[in-house]
Scaffold this active site. Structure first.
Site, PDB file in Angstrom:
ATOM      1  N   HIS A   1      14.310  37.788 -79.885  1.00  0.00           N
ATOM      2  CA  HIS A   1      14.912  36.522 -80.400  1.00  0.00           C
ATOM      3  C   HIS A   1      13.962  35.916 -81.375  1.00  0.00           C
ATOM      4  O   HIS A   1      14.705  35.392 -82.589  1.00  0.00           O
ATOM      5  CB  HIS A   1      15.238  35.408 -79.218  1.00  0.00           C
ATOM      6  CG  HIS A   1      16.297  36.325 -78.233  1.00  0.00           C
ATOM      7  ND1 HIS A   1      16.259  35.777 -76.998  1.00  0.00           N
ATOM      8  CD2 HIS A   1      17.231  37.002 -78.697  1.00  0.00           C
ATOM      9  CE1 HIS A   1      17.394  36.610 -76.619  1.00  0.00           C
ATOM     10  NE2 HIS A   1      17.941  37.243 -77.448  1.00  0.00           N
TER      11      HIS A   1
ATOM     12  N   HIS B   1      26.313  43.916 -78.188  1.00  0.00           N
ATOM     13  CA  HIS B   1      26.022  43.919 -76.720  1.00  0.00           C
ATOM     14  C   HIS B   1      25.800  42.406 -76.528  1.00  0.00           C
ATOM     15  O   HIS B   1      24.404  42.121 -76.152  1.00  0.00           O
ATOM     16  CB  HIS B   1      25.347  45.034 -76.278  1.00  0.00           C
ATOM     17  CG  HIS B   1      25.520  46.230 -76.498  1.00  0.00           C
ATOM     18  ND1 HIS B   1      25.565  46.769 -77.622  1.00  0.00           N
ATOM     19  CD2 HIS B   1      26.088  47.287 -75.523  1.00  0.00           C
ATOM     20  CE1 HIS B   1      25.989  48.211 -77.397  1.00  0.00           C
ATOM     21  NE2 HIS B   1      26.430  48.453 -76.058  1.00  0.00           N
TER      22      HIS B   1
ATOM     23  N   SER C   1      20.854  35.944 -77.787  1.00  0.00           N
ATOM     24  CA  SER C   1      21.179  35.997 -79.388  1.00  0.00           C
ATOM     25  C   SER C   1      22.443  35.163 -79.605  1.00  0.00           C
ATOM     26  O   SER C   1      22.473  34.993 -80.989  1.00  0.00           O
ATOM     27  CB  SER C   1      20.934  37.742 -79.533  1.00  0.00           C
ATOM     28  OG  SER C   1      21.710  38.248 -78.607  1.00  0.00           O
TER      29      SER C   1
ATOM     30  N   GLU D   1      31.424  42.050 -76.028  1.00  0.00           N
ATOM     31  CA  GLU D   1      31.025  42.251 -74.763  1.00  0.00           C
ATOM     32  C   GLU D   1      32.142  42.717 -74.030  1.00  0.00           C
ATOM     33  O   GLU D   1      33.205  42.025 -73.944  1.00  0.00           O
ATOM     34  CB  GLU D   1      30.397  40.710 -74.340  1.00  0.00           C
ATOM     35  CG  GLU D   1      30.027  40.557 -72.921  1.00  0.00           C
ATOM     36  CD  GLU D   1      28.979  41.518 -72.505  1.00  0.00           C
ATOM     37  OE1 GLU D   1      29.087  42.564 -71.747  1.00  0.00           O
ATOM     38  OE2 GLU D   1      27.979  41.696 -73.197  1.00  0.00           O
TER      39      GLU D   1
ATOM     40  N   ASP E   1      34.359  47.288 -76.293  1.00  0.00           N
ATOM     41  CA  ASP E   1      32.981  48.102 -76.340  1.00  0.00           C
ATOM     42  C   ASP E   1      32.393  47.807 -77.648  1.00  0.00           C
ATOM     43  O   ASP E   1      33.193  48.020 -78.820  1.00  0.00           O
ATOM     44  CB  ASP E   1      33.440  49.566 -76.296  1.00  0.00           C
ATOM     45  CG  ASP E   1      32.283  50.471 -76.656  1.00  0.00           C
ATOM     46  OD1 ASP E   1      31.675  50.615 -75.843  1.00  0.00           O
ATOM     47  OD2 ASP E   1      32.199  51.053 -77.728  1.00  0.00           O
ATOM     48  N   GLY E   2      31.163  47.374 -77.824  1.00  0.00           N
ATOM     49  CA  GLY E   2      30.304  47.211 -79.015  1.00  0.00           C
ATOM     50  C   GLY E   2      30.541  48.244 -79.778  1.00  0.00           C
ATOM     51  O   GLY E   2      30.745  47.856 -81.300  1.00  0.00           O
TER      52      GLY E   2
ATOM     53  N   ASP F   1      22.099  45.852 -79.299  1.00  0.00           N
ATOM     54  CA  ASP F   1      21.175  45.316 -78.178  1.00  0.00           C
ATOM     55  C   ASP F   1      21.653  46.065 -76.640  1.00  0.00           C
ATOM     56  O   ASP F   1      22.033  45.305 -75.919  1.00  0.00           O
ATOM     57  CB  ASP F   1      21.018  44.191 -78.108  1.00  0.00           C
ATOM     58  CG  ASP F   1      20.056  43.636 -77.009  1.00  0.00           C
ATOM     59  OD1 ASP F   1      19.378  44.451 -76.460  1.00  0.00           O
ATOM     60  OD2 ASP F   1      20.189  42.338 -76.599  1.00  0.00           O
TER      61      ASP F   1
END
Length: 258
Positions: free
Chosen positions: A19, A42, A97, A115, A139-140, A160
């Site tokens: 971060h 994500h 994030s 997400e 789904d990312g 991520d």
């Protein structure tokens, strides 16, 4: 993995690493008066309560942001975000994030957050209600393929995943190659854990072979508890902005104070 919930790990040393550099990149990008796109594959829930039983149980936040928050340089964008979130939500609040991005970016920027975990998605939606962002229950990896190349093309993507399965490591080089071909000017950032078995090495070798000029930055730290396998945190960044390597070294110095 739909079983993964980041609340157990929010604010840990890996989050501080990730971060702090994310905030620096976004703060750098908004210095130019041109809109940008931010994508996150994500996202998690966006806002965490570090006094929750899940966070207290692991003790990772106490060893992470609990130890390093006061050591962040005054005026650093990550510290500014932390202070604002605590002022708005209380001293135990911690920004994921998505909230780091939402607080640093502008109304003219496009933000897409993916997400797929139902509970995390619901919490993320609530945390983002006051911000002009798009939250996707999806789904990312699939959503990133759909959204790239974005408009505007200037911008950044943060990848991520939980890295709970070997398939996450195996999928990254191909995924990054596909996105880089479609979005060749985007800053593509991958966070990865450094575990005691060094399972990230093959993934990193493949990524470095196909992305000349990328930035790889890693920090090491003691395990959070006996038997815990994570001993470090890494970021692999394609098209790193000017000055990021120097900022990464400053973050390394922060971790050397532990």
């Amino acid at each position: 993995m739909l079983s993964y919930q980041h609340l157990y790990h929010a604010g840990n040393l890996a989050d501080v690493h990730k971060h702090a550099l994310l905030a620096w990149v976004l703060d750098y990008l908004v210095q130019k008066d041109k809109p940008l796109t931010y994508l996150e594959t994500h996202a998690g829930r966006g806002l965490y309560d570090l006094s929750a039983p899940e966070a207290v149980k692991t003790g990772e936040a106490a060893q992470g942001i609990g130890r390093l928050a006061a050591k962040l340089p005054a005026g650093h964008p990550y510290r500014r975000v932390l202070e604002q979130v605590r002022a708005d939500h209380g001293p135990s609040a911690y920004p994921g994030s998505p909230l780091v991005a939402a607080l640093l970016l502008r109304d003219t920027d496009n933000v897409h957050l993916a997400e797929k975990h139902p509970q995390e998605y619901a919490a993320l939606n609530e945390a983002m209600l006051d911000f002009p962002v798009r939250v996707h229950k999806a789904d990312g990896f699939t959503k990133a393929q759909e959204l790239t190349p974005p408009q505007p093309r200037r911008g950044m993507m943060l990848v991520d995943p939980s890295f709970e399965t070997a398939s996450d490591y195996e999928a990254m080089p191909k995924f990054f190659a596909q996105i880089a071909r479609k979005w060749n000017v985007g800053i593509l950032a991958l966070w990865y854990p450094i575990l005691t078995d060094n399972r990230h090495r093959a993934m990193l070798s493949a990524l470095e072979a196909q992305n000349e000029g990328a930035l790889r930055h890693e920090v090491r730290f003691p395990p959070a508890r006996e038997g815990h396998r994570m001993i470090g945190s890494g970021l692999f960044v394609v098209n790193p902005p000017w000055g990021m390597a120097e900022e990464a070294q400053r973050i390394s110095g922060l971790f050397q104070t532990l």
